[in-house]
Scaffold this motif. Structure first.
Motif, PDB file in Angstrom:
ATOM      1  N   HIS A 126     -14.289   4.217 -17.300  1.00 33.01           N
ATOM      2  CA  HIS A 126     -14.023   2.785 -17.282  1.00 33.01           C
ATOM      3  C   HIS A 126     -14.857   2.040 -16.253  1.00 33.01           C
ATOM      4  O   HIS A 126     -14.652   0.833 -16.053  1.00 33.01           O
ATOM      5  CB  HIS A 126     -12.541   2.524 -16.996  1.00 33.01           C
ATOM      6  CG  HIS A 126     -11.638   2.822 -18.155  1.00 33.01           C
ATOM      7  ND1 HIS A 126     -10.267   2.822 -18.045  1.00 33.01           N
ATOM      8  CD2 HIS A 126     -11.909   3.134 -19.444  1.00 33.01           C
ATOM      9  CE1 HIS A 126      -9.727   3.116 -19.225  1.00 33.01           C
ATOM     10  NE2 HIS A 126     -10.700   3.306 -20.087  1.00 33.01           N
ATOM     11  N   GLY A 151     -10.779   2.835 -10.237  1.00 34.43           N
ATOM     12  CA  GLY A 151     -10.556   3.301 -11.598  1.00 34.43           C
ATOM     13  C   GLY A 151     -11.279   4.592 -11.931  1.00 34.43           C
ATOM     14  O   GLY A 151     -11.909   5.227 -11.076  1.00 34.43           O
ATOM     15  N   TYR A 152     -11.204   4.982 -13.201  1.00 31.94           N
ATOM     16  CA  TYR A 152     -11.783   6.247 -13.666  1.00 31.94           C
ATOM     17  C   TYR A 152     -13.234   6.047 -14.106  1.00 31.94           C
ATOM     18  O   TYR A 152     -13.654   4.945 -14.444  1.00 31.94           O
ATOM     19  CB  TYR A 152     -10.943   6.800 -14.818  1.00 31.94           C
ATOM     20  CG  TYR A 152     -11.295   8.225 -15.217  1.00 31.94           C
ATOM     21  CD1 TYR A 152     -11.238   9.252 -14.278  1.00 31.94           C
ATOM     22  CD2 TYR A 152     -11.687   8.528 -16.514  1.00 31.94           C
ATOM     23  CE1 TYR A 152     -11.557  10.560 -14.636  1.00 31.94           C
ATOM     24  CE2 TYR A 152     -11.999   9.830 -16.880  1.00 31.94           C
ATOM     25  CZ  TYR A 152     -11.945  10.850 -15.943  1.00 31.94           C
ATOM     26  OH  TYR A 152     -12.263  12.130 -16.295  1.00 31.94           O
ATOM     27  N   SER A 171      -6.931   4.580 -15.750  1.00 33.07           N
ATOM     28  CA  SER A 171      -7.542   4.021 -14.539  1.00 33.07           C
ATOM     29  C   SER A 171      -6.484   3.376 -13.650  1.00 33.07           C
ATOM     30  O   SER A 171      -5.550   2.747 -14.142  1.00 33.07           O
ATOM     31  CB  SER A 171      -8.589   2.957 -14.902  1.00 33.07           C
ATOM     32  OG  SER A 171      -9.793   3.547 -15.326  1.00 33.07           O
ATOM     33  N   ASP A 215      -8.971   9.068 -10.918  1.00 32.34           N
ATOM     34  CA  ASP A 215      -8.630   7.796 -11.553  1.00 32.34           C
ATOM     35  C   ASP A 215      -8.575   6.640 -10.563  1.00 32.34           C
ATOM     36  O   ASP A 215      -8.360   5.493 -10.958  1.00 32.34           O
ATOM     37  CB  ASP A 215      -7.307   7.909 -12.309  1.00 32.34           C
ATOM     38  CG  ASP A 215      -6.150   8.384 -11.443  1.00 32.34           C
ATOM     39  OD1 ASP A 215      -6.389   9.164 -10.501  1.00 32.34           O
ATOM     40  OD2 ASP A 215      -4.996   8.002 -11.706  1.00 32.34           O
ATOM     41  N   ARG A 224      -4.584  -2.050 -14.825  1.00 29.04           N
ATOM     42  CA  ARG A 224      -5.336  -1.247 -15.783  1.00 29.04           C
ATOM     43  C   ARG A 224      -4.396  -0.362 -16.595  1.00 29.04           C
ATOM     44  O   ARG A 224      -3.215  -0.203 -16.283  1.00 29.04           O
ATOM     45  CB  ARG A 224      -6.341  -0.358 -15.034  1.00 29.04           C
ATOM     46  CG  ARG A 224      -7.198  -1.101 -14.002  1.00 29.04           C
ATOM     47  CD  ARG A 224      -8.157  -2.096 -14.653  1.00 29.04           C
ATOM     48  NE  ARG A 224      -9.201  -1.427 -15.401  1.00 29.04           N
ATOM     49  CZ  ARG A 224     -10.357  -1.003 -14.862  1.00 29.04           C
ATOM     50  NH1 ARG A 224     -10.612  -1.194 -13.572  1.00 29.04           N
ATOM     51  NH2 ARG A 224     -11.267  -0.412 -15.601  1.00 29.04           N
ATOM     52  N   THR A 267     -14.837  -1.885 -15.093  1.00 28.80           N
ATOM     53  CA  THR A 267     -14.497  -2.289 -13.726  1.00 28.80           C
ATOM     54  C   THR A 267     -15.560  -3.243 -13.183  1.00 28.80           C
ATOM     55  O   THR A 267     -15.242  -4.280 -12.583  1.00 28.80           O
ATOM     56  CB  THR A 267     -14.379  -1.057 -12.814  1.00 28.80           C
ATOM     57  OG1 THR A 267     -13.403  -0.166 -13.349  1.00 28.80           O
ATOM     58  CG2 THR A 267     -13.980  -1.453 -11.401  1.00 28.80           C
TER      59      THR A 267
END
Length: 303
Positions: free
Chosen positions: A40, A36-37, A18, A68, A14, A44
């Motif tokens: 996002h 991830g964040y 992320s 993140d 990523r 994901t």
């Protein structure tokens, strides 16, 4: 570069907002390491649906709980009902959803509330993708962070403890807690592992583990040589994170924006001794010098 992974593993590399995600599709179940964040999370989920080809996501694990790395947890839980395991020393904070203790309020970052079903502790052994993984402690960047290592395949999931060129911000030092020595100890631990491939929390997979450790130790020596360097690095990273999230920031709004982040304020008053305006001007200019941003029509623009 020899970065062949076992057939049951797939890495989603990523962007820096992320964390990388590691998907396991074993014969009996599926699992994802890190999500991830928050902004996002839909991406994901889309990546997972495409890769799983109709299979459910059975398990979700986190190397550590910075935003993140776990910002997609809530959406994945809602979508799949996946069994979720988090570092054991974060369990009470997540159960109470203490955003201060979990660092989200301090860093000015977002994370939707999620739950957990189990915990991960150093010394645990997991089966992921039909492979045996050791859980190892990785304090420094985060005091409760974990490594996952498959000795049979020589694959290390290092989170933010080791990247190809460095490691994550040493946050404990900024809160008045030890962190430099812990980073060094974690690097020493990694050096004892016979890792063939490293999957970092951010950036590409790499196989020059010795080279990465050398660079990381040099970075640690630089940062620990003067705590102001670690403090300045943290401000730059937190501003870059905001820029990644928002794409552009008005220069005139930077002092107030940075001042609204408790960790930045602590760094400014305890370590840097600069006014809010001076710090904002310095941080923006530092990102421009590093090629991480540009200034255009009164805005700091992400690159």
């Amino acid at each position: 570069m020899t970065t062949r992974l076992p057939a049951s593993m797939q890495v989603f590399e990523r962007g820096w907002l992320s964390s990388n995600n590691v998907l396991f599709t074993g014969p009996h179940d599926t699992a994802l390491v890190d999500s991830g964040y928050l902004t996002h999370a839909p991406q994901t989920l889309a990546l997972l649906r495409h890769a799983l080809q109709g299979r459910p996501l059975d398990r979700l694990l986190n190397t550590h709980l910075h935003s993140d790395h776990c910002g997609g947890n809530a959406l994945l839980q809602a979508s799949y009902g996946c069994h979720t395991a988090i570092p054991v020393l974060e369990a009470d904070k997540v159960a109470a959803w203490d955003e201060e203790a979990l660092s989200y309020r301090a860093t000015g970052q977002q994370c939707a509330r999620f739950t957990f079903d189990a915990t991960l502790a150093p010394g645990d052994v997991l089966e992921l993708g039909g492979l045996r993984w050791q859980v190892l402690a990785a304090p420094g960047h985060d005091p409760h962070a974990l490594l996952l290592f498959c000795a049979d395949e020589g694959v290390l999931m290092s989170g933010d403890a080791l990247w190809e060129n460095g490691f994550g911000v040493i946050f404990p030092e900024l809160a008045g807690e030890p962190g430099f020595a812990e980073v060094g100890a974690t690097l020493d631990l990694i050096a004892t592992l016979d890792a063939r491939i490293v999957i970092p929390g951010h950036g590409p997979l790499f196989d020059d583990v010795a080279g990465a450790l050398t660079r990381a130790r040099g970075r640690l020596a630089y940062l620990s040589g003067d705590p102001v360097r670690n403090a300045e690095n943290a401000v730059k990273v937190l501003l870059k994170f905001l820029l990644l999230e928002r794409r552009a920031l008005a220069l005139e709004a930077l002092p107030e924006l940075l001042g609204s982040i408790p960790l930045v304020e602590r760094v400014r008053t305890h370590y840097l001794g600069r006014s809010a305006g001076e710090l904002a001007q310095w941080a923006g200019a530092a990102l421009v010098r590093a090629g991480a941003a540009r200034v255009e029509e009164g805005q700091l623009i992400d690159i």
